[in-house]
Design a protein around this motif. Sequence first.
Motif, mmCIF file in Angstrom:
data_model
loop_
_atom_site.group_PDB
_atom_site.id
_atom_site.type_symbol
_atom_site.label_atom_id
_atom_site.label_comp_id
_atom_site.label_asym_id
_atom_site.label_seq_id
_atom_site.Cartn_x
_atom_site.Cartn_y
_atom_site.Cartn_z
ATOM 1 N N GLY A 22 77.830 -8.715 61.447
ATOM 2 C CA GLY A 22 76.658 -8.260 62.167
ATOM 3 C C GLY A 22 75.823 -9.370 62.764
ATOM 4 N N TRP A 23 75.967 -10.592 62.284
ATOM 5 C CA TRP A 23 75.181 -11.717 62.786
ATOM 6 C C TRP A 23 75.969 -12.477 63.842
ATOM 7 C CZ3 TRP A 23 70.183 -12.143 61.997
ATOM 8 C CH2 TRP A 23 69.618 -11.523 60.890
ATOM 9 N N HIS A 39 71.087 -10.000 64.738
ATOM 10 C CA HIS A 39 71.903 -9.021 64.035
ATOM 11 C C HIS A 39 72.107 -7.835 64.962
ATOM 12 C CE1 HIS A 39 73.015 -6.070 60.890
ATOM 13 N NE2 HIS A 39 73.506 -7.140 60.284
ATOM 14 N N VAL A 40 73.168 -7.072 64.739
ATOM 15 C CA VAL A 40 73.451 -5.923 65.597
ATOM 16 C C VAL A 40 72.320 -4.888 65.568
ATOM 17 C CG1 VAL A 40 75.958 -6.182 65.549
ATOM 18 C CG2 VAL A 40 74.847 -4.820 63.794
ATOM 19 N N ASP A 41 71.533 -4.847 64.489
ATOM 20 C CA ASP A 41 70.431 -3.884 64.413
ATOM 21 C C ASP A 41 69.136 -4.408 65.039
ATOM 22 O OD1 ASP A 41 69.370 -5.642 62.538
ATOM 23 O OD2 ASP A 41 69.534 -4.261 60.858
ATOM 24 N N GLY A 42 69.158 -5.635 65.569
ATOM 25 C CA GLY A 42 68.001 -6.184 66.257
ATOM 26 C C GLY A 42 67.188 -7.195 65.474
ATOM 27 N N ARG A 43 67.460 -7.342 64.173
ATOM 28 C CA ARG A 43 66.769 -8.377 63.406
ATOM 29 C C ARG A 43 67.144 -9.740 63.968
ATOM 30 N NH1 ARG A 43 68.765 -7.401 57.511
ATOM 31 N NH2 ARG A 43 70.579 -6.663 58.632
ATOM 32 N N ASN A 63 62.931 -5.955 63.441
ATOM 33 C CA ASN A 63 63.559 -5.091 64.441
ATOM 34 C C ASN A 63 62.817 -3.764 64.529
ATOM 35 O OD1 ASN A 63 64.440 -4.467 61.821
ATOM 36 N ND2 ASN A 63 66.304 -3.544 62.553
ATOM 37 N N THR A 64 63.176 -2.981 65.537
ATOM 38 C CA THR A 64 62.553 -1.667 65.672
ATOM 39 C C THR A 64 62.960 -0.787 64.501
ATOM 40 O OG1 THR A 64 64.385 -0.915 67.045
ATOM 41 C CG2 THR A 64 62.456 -1.763 68.184
ATOM 42 N N PRO A 66 64.255 2.216 62.251
ATOM 43 C CA PRO A 66 65.281 3.251 62.396
ATOM 44 C C PRO A 66 64.610 4.623 62.492
ATOM 45 C CG PRO A 66 65.252 2.396 60.156
ATOM 46 C CD PRO A 66 64.289 1.586 60.954
ATOM 47 N N ARG A 87 58.416 -2.370 55.311
ATOM 48 C CA ARG A 87 59.288 -3.294 56.054
ATOM 49 C C ARG A 87 58.521 -4.094 57.097
ATOM 50 N NH1 ARG A 87 61.092 -1.737 60.936
ATOM 51 N NH2 ARG A 87 63.178 -2.587 60.709
ATOM 52 N N GLU A 125 62.816 -6.149 54.642
ATOM 53 C CA GLU A 125 62.622 -4.856 53.991
ATOM 54 C C GLU A 125 61.301 -4.742 53.233
ATOM 55 O OE1 GLU A 125 64.555 -2.250 54.563
ATOM 56 O OE2 GLU A 125 65.710 -3.566 55.876
#
Length: 174
Positions: A22-23, A39-43, A63-64, A66, A87, A125
Amino acid sequence: MLITDAAVRETAVTLVQSLGEGWALDAQAPADGAAHLIHVDGRAISFRPIFGGATVQLWITGNTAPTLPGGATLTERAAHEAHMAARLPGGYRYNKAATLVSEEDEDPAVIILRTLEDHLLPAFEYKPRYVGHQPWVDLFDNALAAVAAERGASQPFTELCDEVEPEAALAGTT
């Protein structure tokens, strides 16, 4: 050990491999002398050498949030709201400096990874409320205390762990 501006990219590649799936290096990041990982989730994680390469400034960007599915129950909504409150919000940053000068002359990537794991990655988190606040440490300590209380132990949890023979624990007998 010091980190030079030229070694920043090499260190970033090593970190991407160490952080796991993911990174990746952020191809959209500005050429500002810092390494930027996404990261793929935006972090996001970034770092740059300061003070002649003896120290690195590390920072994470949230990140935004979820989204919650439309048919969520009240319990799921409450849990989601609690998670959102705890978070690091999207676009917010949290940072930490790490010195690269050590007696063991460790690789900068090792020191940076340890700092990320101990101080910054958990902040995604469980956002800190102030400089030096580490709410994930309190959560861990509370979990250990709960386990010790459940076992009816009056001794510290680490002593409880020392009482169990490793081979017996693996075999399922104590």
